[in-house]
Motif scaffolding. Sequence first.
Motif, PDB file in Angstrom:
ATOM      1  N   PRO A  92      -7.877   1.830   1.687  1.00  0.00           N
ATOM      2  CA  PRO A  92      -7.096   2.804   2.461  1.00  0.00           C
ATOM      3  C   PRO A  92      -5.729   2.263   2.869  1.00  0.00           C
ATOM      4  N   GLY A  93      -4.710   3.106   2.725  1.00  0.00           N
ATOM      5  CA  GLY A  93      -3.353   2.684   3.049  1.00  0.00           C
ATOM      6  C   GLY A  93      -3.026   2.744   4.525  1.00  0.00           C
ATOM      7  N   HIS A  94      -3.308   3.890   5.178  1.00  0.00           N
ATOM      8  CA  HIS A  94      -2.928   4.044   6.583  1.00  0.00           C
ATOM      9  C   HIS A  94      -3.711   3.099   7.486  1.00  0.00           C
ATOM     10  N   VAL A  95      -5.001   2.953   7.247  1.00  0.00           N
ATOM     11  CA  VAL A  95      -5.810   2.013   8.029  1.00  0.00           C
ATOM     12  C   VAL A  95      -5.255   0.602   7.885  1.00  0.00           C
ATOM     13  N   SER A  96      -4.927   0.228   6.650  1.00  0.00           N
ATOM     14  CA  SER A  96      -4.469  -1.136   6.373  1.00  0.00           C
ATOM     15  C   SER A  96      -3.108  -1.400   6.999  1.00  0.00           C
ATOM     16  N   VAL A 115      -2.412  -0.779   9.899  1.00  0.00           N
ATOM     17  CA  VAL A 115      -2.741  -1.283  11.238  1.00  0.00           C
ATOM     18  C   VAL A 115      -3.443  -2.628  11.167  1.00  0.00           C
ATOM     19  N   ILE A 116      -4.474  -2.735  10.303  1.00  0.00           N
ATOM     20  CA  ILE A 116      -5.327  -3.934  10.331  1.00  0.00           C
ATOM     21  C   ILE A 116      -4.949  -4.971   9.298  1.00  0.00           C
ATOM     22  N   GLY A 117      -4.055  -4.655   8.349  1.00  0.00           N
ATOM     23  CA  GLY A 117      -3.700  -5.596   7.308  1.00  0.00           C
ATOM     24  C   GLY A 117      -4.731  -5.611   6.186  1.00  0.00           C
ATOM     25  N   THR A 118      -4.680  -6.624   5.356  1.00  0.00           N
ATOM     26  CA  THR A 118      -5.543  -6.697   4.179  1.00  0.00           C
ATOM     27  C   THR A 118      -6.717  -7.656   4.333  1.00  0.00           C
ATOM     28  N   HIS A 119      -6.664  -8.574   5.266  1.00  0.00           N
ATOM     29  CA  HIS A 119      -7.711  -9.598   5.354  1.00  0.00           C
ATOM     30  C   HIS A 119      -9.080  -9.082   5.792  1.00  0.00           C
ATOM     31  N   GLN A 175      -1.190  -3.021  -3.286  1.00  0.00           N
ATOM     32  CA  GLN A 175      -0.212  -2.223  -4.016  1.00  0.00           C
ATOM     33  C   GLN A 175       0.780  -1.563  -3.076  1.00  0.00           C
ATOM     34  N   TYR A 176       0.368  -1.344  -1.827  1.00  0.00           N
ATOM     35  CA  TYR A 176       1.154  -0.578  -0.843  1.00  0.00           C
ATOM     36  C   TYR A 176       1.960  -1.508   0.065  1.00  0.00           C
ATOM     37  N   ALA A 177       2.502  -2.567  -0.514  1.00  0.00           N
ATOM     38  CA  ALA A 177       3.186  -3.588   0.288  1.00  0.00           C
ATOM     39  C   ALA A 177       4.437  -3.055   0.977  1.00  0.00           C
ATOM     40  N   ARG A 178       4.979  -1.943   0.498  1.00  0.00           N
ATOM     41  CA  ARG A 178       6.165  -1.383   1.165  1.00  0.00           C
ATOM     42  C   ARG A 178       5.837  -0.843   2.552  1.00  0.00           C
ATOM     43  N   VAL A 179       4.554  -0.657   2.838  1.00  0.00           N
ATOM     44  CA  VAL A 179       4.127  -0.136   4.140  1.00  0.00           C
ATOM     45  C   VAL A 179       3.125  -1.059   4.825  1.00  0.00           C
ATOM     46  N   VAL A 180       2.251  -1.690   4.062  1.00  0.00           N
ATOM     47  CA  VAL A 180       1.136  -2.459   4.626  1.00  0.00           C
ATOM     48  C   VAL A 180       1.487  -3.940   4.697  1.00  0.00           C
ATOM     49  N   PRO A 181       1.590  -4.515   5.919  1.00  0.00           N
ATOM     50  CA  PRO A 181       1.788  -5.965   6.043  1.00  0.00           C
ATOM     51  C   PRO A 181       0.456  -6.700   5.929  1.00  0.00           C
ATOM     52  N   GLU A 182       0.495  -7.908   5.434  1.00  0.00           N
ATOM     53  CA  GLU A 182      -0.728  -8.674   5.203  1.00  0.00           C
ATOM     54  C   GLU A 182      -1.576  -8.791   6.455  1.00  0.00           C
ATOM     55  N   HIS A 183      -0.938  -9.018   7.583  1.00  0.00           N
ATOM     56  CA  HIS A 183      -1.684  -9.260   8.817  1.00  0.00           C
ATOM     57  C   HIS A 183      -1.678  -8.062   9.767  1.00  0.00           C
ATOM     58  N   GLY A 184      -1.265  -6.900   9.284  1.00  0.00           N
ATOM     59  CA  GLY A 184      -1.329  -5.700  10.098  1.00  0.00           C
ATOM     60  C   GLY A 184      -0.202  -5.596  11.101  1.00  0.00           C
ATOM     61  N   ASN A 185      -0.370  -4.680  12.043  1.00  0.00           N
ATOM     62  CA  ASN A 185       0.640  -4.406  13.066  1.00  0.00           C
ATOM     63  C   ASN A 185       0.220  -5.088  14.364  1.00  0.00           C
ATOM     64  N   PRO A 186       0.930  -6.127  14.797  1.00  0.00           N
ATOM     65  CA  PRO A 186       0.477  -6.890  15.965  1.00  0.00           C
ATOM     66  C   PRO A 186       0.464  -6.098  17.269  1.00  0.00           C
ATOM     67  N   VAL A 187       1.397  -5.167  17.435  1.00  0.00           N
ATOM     68  CA  VAL A 187       1.427  -4.368  18.668  1.00  0.00           C
ATOM     69  C   VAL A 187       0.196  -3.466  18.731  1.00  0.00           C
ATOM     70  N   SER A 188      -0.116  -2.818  17.608  1.00  0.00           N
ATOM     71  CA  SER A 188      -1.292  -1.949  17.554  1.00  0.00           C
ATOM     72  C   SER A 188      -2.576  -2.741  17.765  1.00  0.00           C
ATOM     73  N   LEU A 189      -2.681  -3.884  17.109  1.00  0.00           N
ATOM     74  CA  LEU A 189      -3.888  -4.697  17.225  1.00  0.00           C
ATOM     75  C   LEU A 189      -4.079  -5.209  18.651  1.00  0.00           C
ATOM     76  N   ALA A 190      -2.971  -5.525  19.337  1.00  0.00           N
ATOM     77  CA  ALA A 190      -3.062  -5.982  20.730  1.00  0.00           C
ATOM     78  C   ALA A 190      -3.565  -4.868  21.643  1.00  0.00           C
ATOM     79  N   ALA A 191      -3.077  -3.637  21.427  1.00  0.00           N
ATOM     80  CA  ALA A 191      -3.520  -2.497  22.241  1.00  0.00           C
ATOM     81  C   ALA A 191      -5.002  -2.222  22.015  1.00  0.00           C
TER      82      ALA A 191
END
Length: 381
Positions: A199-203, A205-209, A253-269
């Motif tokens: 999934p692209g949108h989920v990833s 937020v959470i990244g690929t790991h 494949q979706y590296a233009r949107v999905v960072p390897e380690h996700g979104n840190p602000v979202s993950l902190a919340a």
Amino acid sequence: MKYASEFRDPKAARALLAEIAATCDRIGATRDKPVHIMEICGGHTHAIFRYGLDRLTHPGIEFIHGPGCPVCVLPMARVDECVELAERPEVIFCTFGDAMRVPGHRKSLLQAKAAGADIRMVYSPLDALEIARRNPAREVVFFGLGFETTTPSTALSIQAAAREGLGNFSVFCNHITVPEPIKALLDDPDMVLDGFVGPGHVSMVIGTHPYDFIARDYGKPIVVAGFEPTDLLQSVLMVLRQIEAGRAEVENQYARVVPEHGNPVSLAAIADVYERRPSFEWRGLGEIDASGLRIRDAYRAFDAEAKFGIGYGAAQGRTVVPEAEGCACGAVMTGRMKPTACPQFGKGCTPDMPLGALMVSSEGACAAYWQYGGARGVAAR
């Protein structure tokens, strides 16, 4: 259309289709012995059928529709609990539009609204927060629904309510996580899965790991994908190339949107507001350990389950409600059955009179088959 039109380029799509076909031929994939690729996300299911990718790809590709529709995986009992909350005279119940028509055992939220319940469709939990500010004498309950994609916005709204001391706002938390049901499917000996389109949108937020276990523990390739036709075709090709090379890795494949380690602000919340439930019930999969989120004790004042003694917060425990007779949503949602194989598809279950959530959710597999015809599904209509 920049950043969209280039991913819908017919010339690029034809080149990818040719590569997919050549790779299928090399690995011996045929209609009778296909490669089974599960697209986890319901948004991908709709994109596949919207663009006809199921008919354009090599017959050696079999798309398996996964449990990535958060409305679809809710058991009927949770819908009943929503209706129970919404019918309380002191409550304004706020929900995303996707959930309005999902049938419960007694009725849907839309039917409850028609009968007089104060149910309002919102586009964000911030809308529900504003309704609470404007209606201090009423209890405003937001139906917190979705995978990791929508979880941060609900968390941020709870944090805002806590800062303001907004005591009439609460969340009926039904946020769930993607990796756990995938593990449950992989542990099922009857499931035949050769690879995954992640999934692209989920990833985002959470990244690929969080998907590492799929490749490491089960030896299955997974490629996180975007939602345009060439995104999906390239992702399928990447899965096939891993299979051809005997590899099993997590690729993005979706590296233009999905960072390897996700979104840190979202993950902190998320980490601040939620904790894992011991288990959570999924339609078609039953109870899955640690697959759902609940609101931490620090924010208990904003937890509708605790405030109203409902759902997992009920003292007497939850009631398990069976699916409607003849409804095969569980089998379809877990990839065991195509929508058109359900005897109710297009007969006892239609968008106007649905038996299950998959026919009315914007990410439901049955809705995709109904709207776009699906893989030779037109005849079933």
